[in-house]
Write a protein that holds these residues in place. Sequence first.
Motif, PDB file in Angstrom:
ATOM      1  N   ASP A   1      -5.462  -0.844  -4.861  1.00 20.72           N
ATOM      2  CA  ASP A   1      -4.932  -1.365  -3.599  1.00 20.72           C
ATOM      3  C   ASP A   1      -5.839  -2.468  -3.068  1.00 20.72           C
ATOM      4  O   ASP A   1      -6.869  -2.185  -2.473  1.00 20.72           O
ATOM      5  N   GLU A   2      -5.454  -3.697  -3.312  1.00 19.21           N
ATOM      6  CA  GLU A   2      -6.246  -4.866  -2.898  1.00 19.21           C
ATOM      7  C   GLU A   2      -7.714  -4.726  -3.291  1.00 19.21           C
ATOM      8  O   GLU A   2      -8.603  -4.782  -2.432  1.00 19.21           O
TER       9      GLU A   2
ATOM     10  N   SER B   1       0.835  -1.207   0.000  1.00 20.27           N
ATOM     11  CA  SER B   1       0.000   0.000   0.000  1.00 20.27           C
ATOM     12  C   SER B   1       0.863   1.248   0.000  1.00 20.27           C
ATOM     13  O   SER B   1       0.559   2.233  -0.683  1.00 20.27           O
TER      14      SER B   1
HETATM   15 MG   LIG Z   1      -2.186  -2.808   2.218  1.00 24.74          MG
END
Ligand SMILES: [Mg+2]
Lengths: 261, 264
Positions: free
Chosen positions: A172-173, A44
């Motif tokens: 992000d994910e 991240s």
């Molecule tokens: Mg993360």
Amino acid sequence: MPILEFKNVSKTYDNETKALNDVSFSIEEGEFVSIIGPSGAGKSTLLRCINRLVDASSGEIVFDGQDVTQMKNKELRKVRTKTGMIFQHYNLVDRLSVIENVLHGTLGKKSTFSGMIGHYTEEEKLRAFEILESLGLADQAYKRCDELSGGQKQRVGIARAIMQQPKLILCDEPIASLDPKSSKIIMDHLADINENQKITCIVNLHQVDVAMKYSERIIGVSDGKIVYDGTPEGLDQKTIHKIYQSKTSDLITDIGGEAHE
Amino acid sequence: MNKAMNQAFRKRKITYTLAFLVVLALYLISAYITEFDLQTGIKAFPEAAKWMSERLIPDAKAWERLPKILDKLFETALLSVAVTVTAGIGAFMFSLLGSKTTGFRGIINQLVRMTAAFFRNVPDVVWAMVLMFSFGQNILTGYFALFFTTFGLLTRSFIETIDEVSASCVEALNATGANFIQIVFQGIIPSAMTGIITWILYMIETNIRSSTLIGILTATGIGYLFDMYYKRIEFGSAGLVVMAIVVLVIVIETISIQIRKVIK
Ligand SMILES: [Mg+2]
Ligand SMILES: Nc1ncnc2c1ncn2[C@@H]1O[C@H](COP(=O)(O)OP(=O)(O)O)[C@@H](O)[C@H]1O
């Protein structure tokens, strides 16, 4: 010329946690790159250094020919209009309608006043609607976002990012909170955007199998360092172990799980 | 596992026992000092109720005064609404500086929080007494006294609301390249609005009660009327004032419950 280049980038939080440690790589326009690694590896942080939601401590990040690390306010916002972002928890304004959230993608290019009162041109509204249609959300356009399912919310997130007409999309994910079926829909949309609109995609992923299926290139991050950078085919068991270190429990759930097809 | 659990429960039991003993001790000590006796206190209730039911019944003269009472009641209600709304607007702007979400620096955050804590922790009655020196017995005194506490309390509540409900969308709007004002109007206000309105309604209710008390002090509003009738031993009229206040509070509460239902 690469669209994005990291040159010896490091990030230390609060003078103690070293989240990124001398990271260097470059990404060509149109690539679909997955970044994998255990939680806490720095994925991240890496993504957020690009659009400066996090400031790198040292090194250079060149995006679209400009070093973003030195940018001030106005210049920075201009770079941000060129990079869309998709979040694990969707990060929508839940109390506004779907279409309003999509139109937020134009804020960076609008005057302060029209952005403030939410005044959008006919052309912008039309385009927002087309994007929603392409994501199968036309019927939901006037619903409030808190009435949507997780998978639908994430598609609104994608729509907002595309609305920016970005050169690069940072994810992000994007599927970490979704069930396998919705995950597949989201990943397919991302792949489609990358292929048909030629938008470069960088996707942080927790699941190795998903990364191998969708990306042409995988970057493995462990403890703030890049430990693998290459094709999915080149990613063998040994390397996976290296990326996830002793965290074998991550491995079992990620590779062993047939859920993500 | 089991052992750890037992230990955790034992710890909790000890905590509860200690807390109970401390409360008991505090009660006994303070009762001793103030010579307060719970038994006599409770026994005094029926008598007080009897006294009230006999004297505080509005008489004919009281009903004649109803228009005047309603007028003052309206003034008090209006003051509370005006105070709460103006303090709320100020508090919202101030809370943007105090919230972590909006990305202001740590020192500004701290300064805002400290200022808010100061205004909040001085009781409104104390504010009224202090302000009386500068404004005298005047409606402005009541206004500012209520304003300061309301401002302090709302600032803190708004900071909490903003940090809780809008942090994630603010991050996303920042990522689109939106500027601060756009983020406030498109992200923070829509997501925090329900919380903000709930707090404002709550403070209007609280301020109606407080302004009655402060009115006694500053000789304004419904509080002043009550004080005057009471001192003139016109208990019937004083009783009507009390009834009017109770009705107002119930009405306001009903309205705010309805509003909260609608904005959910
Ligand atoms: Mg993360
Ligand atoms: N805002 C922050 N303040 C302090 N430490 C942080 C912050 N964000 C992340 N970290 C730390 O940096 C490291 C990398 O975190 P992150 O980039 O979130 O990893 P990942 O996304 O791979 O899980 C972790 O050790 C995390 O605890």
